[in-house]
Enzyme design. Structure first.
Site, PDB file in Angstrom:
ATOM      1  N   TYR A   1     -11.163  -3.993   3.725  1.00  0.00           N
ATOM      2  CA  TYR A   1     -10.151  -3.431   4.633  1.00  0.00           C
ATOM      3  C   TYR A   1     -10.827  -3.218   5.985  1.00  0.00           C
ATOM      4  CZ  TYR A   1      -6.192  -0.371   5.971  1.00  0.00           C
ATOM      5  OH  TYR A   1      -5.102   0.185   6.586  1.00  0.00           O
TER       6      TYR A   1
ATOM      7  N   GLU B   1       0.866  -1.173   0.000  1.00  0.00           N
ATOM      8  CA  GLU B   1       0.000   0.000   0.000  1.00  0.00           C
ATOM      9  C   GLU B   1       0.907   1.228   0.000  1.00  0.00           C
ATOM     10  OE1 GLU B   1      -3.431   2.055   2.811  1.00  0.00           O
ATOM     11  OE2 GLU B   1      -2.754   0.016   3.260  1.00  0.00           O
TER      12      GLU B   1
ATOM     13  N   ASP C   1      -4.935   9.538   9.318  1.00  0.00           N
ATOM     14  CA  ASP C   1      -3.543   9.248   9.635  1.00  0.00           C
ATOM     15  C   ASP C   1      -3.149   9.764  11.009  1.00  0.00           C
ATOM     16  OD1 ASP C   1      -3.288   8.172   7.111  1.00  0.00           O
ATOM     17  OD2 ASP C   1      -2.604  10.050   6.212  1.00  0.00           O
TER      18      ASP C   1
END
Length: 280
Positions: free
Chosen positions: A187, A62, A73
């Site tokens: 995911y 990724e 993040d």
């Protein structure tokens, strides 16, 4: 004869990500998927790291596109994105990098990008260029499910998969919709909150993996907070098909000298490969 023909047709429809997970399932292996930030510390070293990860056991990679205003993040990856932006990394340079590695990178590369940079670049143009550069999949963490179908079709038209995320707090009915609309794999975000290393895995993940397995047969890759061999072992024991490791790789990049960074990241990848292959 008819069955064989149907099987051929079915196989031809598989994406590169599908093929990789089928291969791993056949060999009873857990997919190892490192995450790194493109351009950190610079685009040339990113090229070397990608090849070293492939050499040392990564099944997929990724690759993050640096962005100034990330939502998902944590601090480690935010700082990596800032370093990459200061080094002059942008979407076009990342695609040019991948074009230069065509024929050398054999494993699927999945780009991770927020939606805004893709729209500013031109989504159709991005898909065409990314596909031509050998990209196999795309993750857009801030893309709402309600808009995913339109984007997924455009991505699929260019032989790539749009991969969607399921969070621990996702209601079951919405989880079903996400799982039924994702391509390549589901995911599964292991924690509530942003990316970053954690001391332990949340036990509720085992139930979430089981739920997703009941919904459909999509491979399930678990990410966010995974940083040790013990975490990898736990994910495998709970029945996931893949493990995504981000901040732990990015942290090693930031703490290494430019001279040693490729080898340090490669050694950590070897350790995670051993953990992924460890039998019960």
């Amino acid at each position: 004869m008819k069955d064989n023909k149907m099987q051929i047709i079915k196989n031809e429809s598989l994406s590169k990500v599908d093929e990789k997970f089928c291969e791993l399932k056949k060999n009873k292996k857990l997919a190892l998927m490192p995450f790194i930030m493109a351009g950190d510390p610079n685009i040339e070293i990113t090229s070397e790291i990608l090849l070293k990860l492939q050499e040392n056991g990564a099944d997929l990679i990724e690759l993050g596109i640096p962005y100034s205003d990330p939502l998902a993040d944590g601090p480690v990856i935010q700082v990596a994105a800032s370093r990459a932006l200061k080094a002059g990394t942008n979407l076009r340079r990342v695609i040019t990098l991948l074009e230069s590695l065509k024929g050398k990178l054999k494993i699927p590369i999945i780009l991770f990008s927020y939606l805004n940079p893709l729209l500013c670049f031109g989504f159709e143009q991005f898909c065409e260029m990314a596909s031509n550069a050998g990209v196999s999949g795309l993750i857009i963490p801030d893309l709402p499910l309600e808009e995913a179908n339109e984007f997924s079709k455009k991505v699929s038209d260019h032989s790539m998969d749009l991969i969607l995320l399921v969070a621990p707090t996702t209601p079951f009915e919405r989880m079903k919709k996400i799982s039924n609309n994702t391509k390549g794999f589901t995911y599964l975000v292991s924690v509530t909150g942003v990316t970053g290393e954690r001391n332990k895995m949340e036990s509720r993940l085992e139930n979430l993996i089981a739920k997703l397995k009941r919904i459909n047969s999509n491979p399930i890759a678990v990410g966010f907070g995974i940083s040790t061999p013990e975490h990898v072992n736990r994910v495998r024991e709970w029945g996931a098909d893949g493990v995504i490791i981000g901040s732990a790789f990015v942290k090693r990049i930031s703490s290494s000298s430019k001279k040693d960074v490729v080898d340090h990241v490669g050694e950590f990848c070897k350790d995670m490969r051993l953990a992924a292959d460890q039998k019960k």
